[in-house]
Design an enzyme around this catalytic site. Sequence first.
Site, mmCIF file in Angstrom:
data_model
loop_
_atom_site.group_PDB
_atom_site.id
_atom_site.type_symbol
_atom_site.label_atom_id
_atom_site.label_comp_id
_atom_site.label_asym_id
_atom_site.label_seq_id
_atom_site.Cartn_x
_atom_site.Cartn_y
_atom_site.Cartn_z
ATOM 1 N N HIS A 90 37.474 -32.533 -25.298
ATOM 2 C CA HIS A 90 37.457 -33.902 -24.795
ATOM 3 C C HIS A 90 37.761 -34.866 -25.925
ATOM 4 O O HIS A 90 37.932 -34.447 -27.076
ATOM 5 C CB HIS A 90 36.139 -34.232 -24.105
ATOM 6 C CG HIS A 90 34.929 -34.226 -24.977
ATOM 7 N ND1 HIS A 90 34.430 -33.095 -25.579
ATOM 8 C CD2 HIS A 90 34.090 -35.238 -25.351
ATOM 9 C CE1 HIS A 90 33.349 -33.395 -26.273
ATOM 10 N NE2 HIS A 90 33.132 -34.696 -26.154
ATOM 11 N N HIS B 117 36.166 -37.533 -27.446
ATOM 12 C CA HIS B 117 35.239 -38.250 -28.317
ATOM 13 C C HIS B 117 35.579 -38.001 -29.790
ATOM 14 O O HIS B 117 36.002 -36.908 -30.172
ATOM 15 C CB HIS B 117 33.805 -37.854 -28.013
ATOM 16 C CG HIS B 117 33.291 -38.480 -26.745
ATOM 17 N ND1 HIS B 117 32.148 -38.039 -26.101
ATOM 18 C CD2 HIS B 117 33.763 -39.517 -25.991
ATOM 19 C CE1 HIS B 117 31.955 -38.774 -25.016
ATOM 20 N NE2 HIS B 117 32.913 -39.671 -24.931
ATOM 21 N N ASP C 287 34.029 -37.456 -32.528
ATOM 22 C CA ASP C 287 33.454 -36.369 -33.318
ATOM 23 C C ASP C 287 34.020 -35.006 -32.925
ATOM 24 O O ASP C 287 33.631 -33.988 -33.494
ATOM 25 C CB ASP C 287 31.928 -36.371 -33.216
ATOM 26 C CG ASP C 287 31.410 -36.201 -31.799
ATOM 27 O OD1 ASP C 287 32.078 -36.683 -30.868
ATOM 28 O OD2 ASP C 287 30.341 -35.589 -31.617
ATOM 29 N N HIS C 288 34.969 -34.992 -31.990
ATOM 30 C CA HIS C 288 35.643 -33.756 -31.597
ATOM 31 C C HIS C 288 37.129 -33.760 -31.934
ATOM 32 O O HIS C 288 37.750 -32.699 -31.960
ATOM 33 C CB HIS C 288 35.467 -33.514 -30.096
ATOM 34 C CG HIS C 288 34.049 -33.243 -29.703
ATOM 35 N ND1 HIS C 288 33.589 -31.992 -29.362
ATOM 36 C CD2 HIS C 288 32.972 -34.059 -29.626
ATOM 37 C CE1 HIS C 288 32.298 -32.057 -29.079
ATOM 38 N NE2 HIS C 288 31.906 -33.308 -29.243
ATOM 39 N N HIS D 210 30.362 -35.392 -18.623
ATOM 40 C CA HIS D 210 30.183 -36.021 -19.930
ATOM 41 C C HIS D 210 31.324 -37.006 -20.156
ATOM 42 O O HIS D 210 31.112 -38.160 -20.526
ATOM 43 C CB HIS D 210 30.155 -34.940 -21.010
ATOM 44 C CG HIS D 210 29.984 -35.454 -22.397
ATOM 45 N ND1 HIS D 210 28.806 -36.006 -22.850
ATOM 46 C CD2 HIS D 210 30.835 -35.479 -23.457
ATOM 47 C CE1 HIS D 210 28.934 -36.359 -24.121
ATOM 48 N NE2 HIS D 210 30.173 -36.059 -24.504
ATOM 49 N N ASP E 6 30.701 -30.613 -25.029
ATOM 50 C CA ASP E 6 29.434 -31.319 -24.802
ATOM 51 C C ASP E 6 28.988 -31.250 -23.345
ATOM 52 O O ASP E 6 28.225 -32.108 -22.891
ATOM 53 C CB ASP E 6 29.572 -32.793 -25.217
ATOM 54 C CG ASP E 6 29.641 -32.980 -26.721
ATOM 55 O OD1 ASP E 6 29.512 -31.977 -27.451
ATOM 56 O OD2 ASP E 6 29.845 -34.122 -27.170
ATOM 57 N N HIS F 118 27.185 -28.877 -30.683
ATOM 58 C CA HIS F 118 26.151 -29.576 -31.444
ATOM 59 C C HIS F 118 24.929 -28.686 -31.650
ATOM 60 O O HIS F 118 24.584 -27.866 -30.797
ATOM 61 C CB HIS F 118 25.699 -30.847 -30.716
ATOM 62 C CG HIS F 118 26.711 -31.941 -30.732
ATOM 63 N ND1 HIS F 118 26.820 -32.842 -31.763
ATOM 64 C CD2 HIS F 118 27.667 -32.281 -29.833
ATOM 65 C CE1 HIS F 118 27.797 -33.698 -31.493
ATOM 66 N NE2 HIS F 118 28.325 -33.377 -30.326
#
Length: 254
Positions: free
Chosen positions: A54, A56, A58-59, A109, A126, A164
């Site tokens: 996805h 975001h 942090d990915h 998410h 996530d 995570h």
Amino acid sequence: MSLTLIPAFRDNYIYLLTLPQKPGVWIIDPGEAAPVVAELSRRGLRPSAILCTHHHADHIGGVAELAATYQCPVLGPGASRIPARTEALREGTVHLDGEKITVLEVPGHTLDHLAFYWENLLFCGDTLFAGGCGRIFEGDAAMLYASLQKLAQLPDATKICCAHEYTLANLHFAAKVEPDNDAIGERLERVRRRREAGQPSLPSTLGEERLSNPFLRCHLPSVQHAVRAVYPDTAAESVATFAALRRWKDGFRG
């Protein structure tokens, strides 16, 4: 097959998967480039593909640099912007390095979240966490619940490669929901020992999640009763229980 968890930021994991007897090296959800480059250099590897679950930051924060450095394809969801993406994926299959990867659409998410299933490995970003699930940012509870139910159809031996290191916090919440569930207590102690030893808690297995992850147990009276003790108006059915459970977890500080 070699699976490497590369720590990033405070609690992210980037996955590096090297295929047996083949040149394939896949990077999954590289939130930053530097630790991936360091691991590839240390092992003399060159990636053959980058997979993104996805959008975001942090990915995907390291995607553009890695794609430019190694000139490898980038595959990910099509409805959102993935840097340097070369192939937009939908539910079905995709072939990489002669291997067939199952692509699962698991919104909730985010609206276009994907999961990748290959051999017995599930890279679920996530959506599903060890002991928990992701927050709802773009979808709704019914959507995320349906996505989790889709993942729950996979075999018990499936390794849950989520993104995570939230497992201890998730299991503390799980123990609050089901204090008499021995599987949760045993798992909590096992994970605590691993983290104290500096080891990751991941991957877990889907079989473990069925026994100790309350978000996969919303059909059970034990979870429904616990939720109604906090939110008395919750209907005694799975989706309503899941929605209230997610709301409870969002505010949990135990």
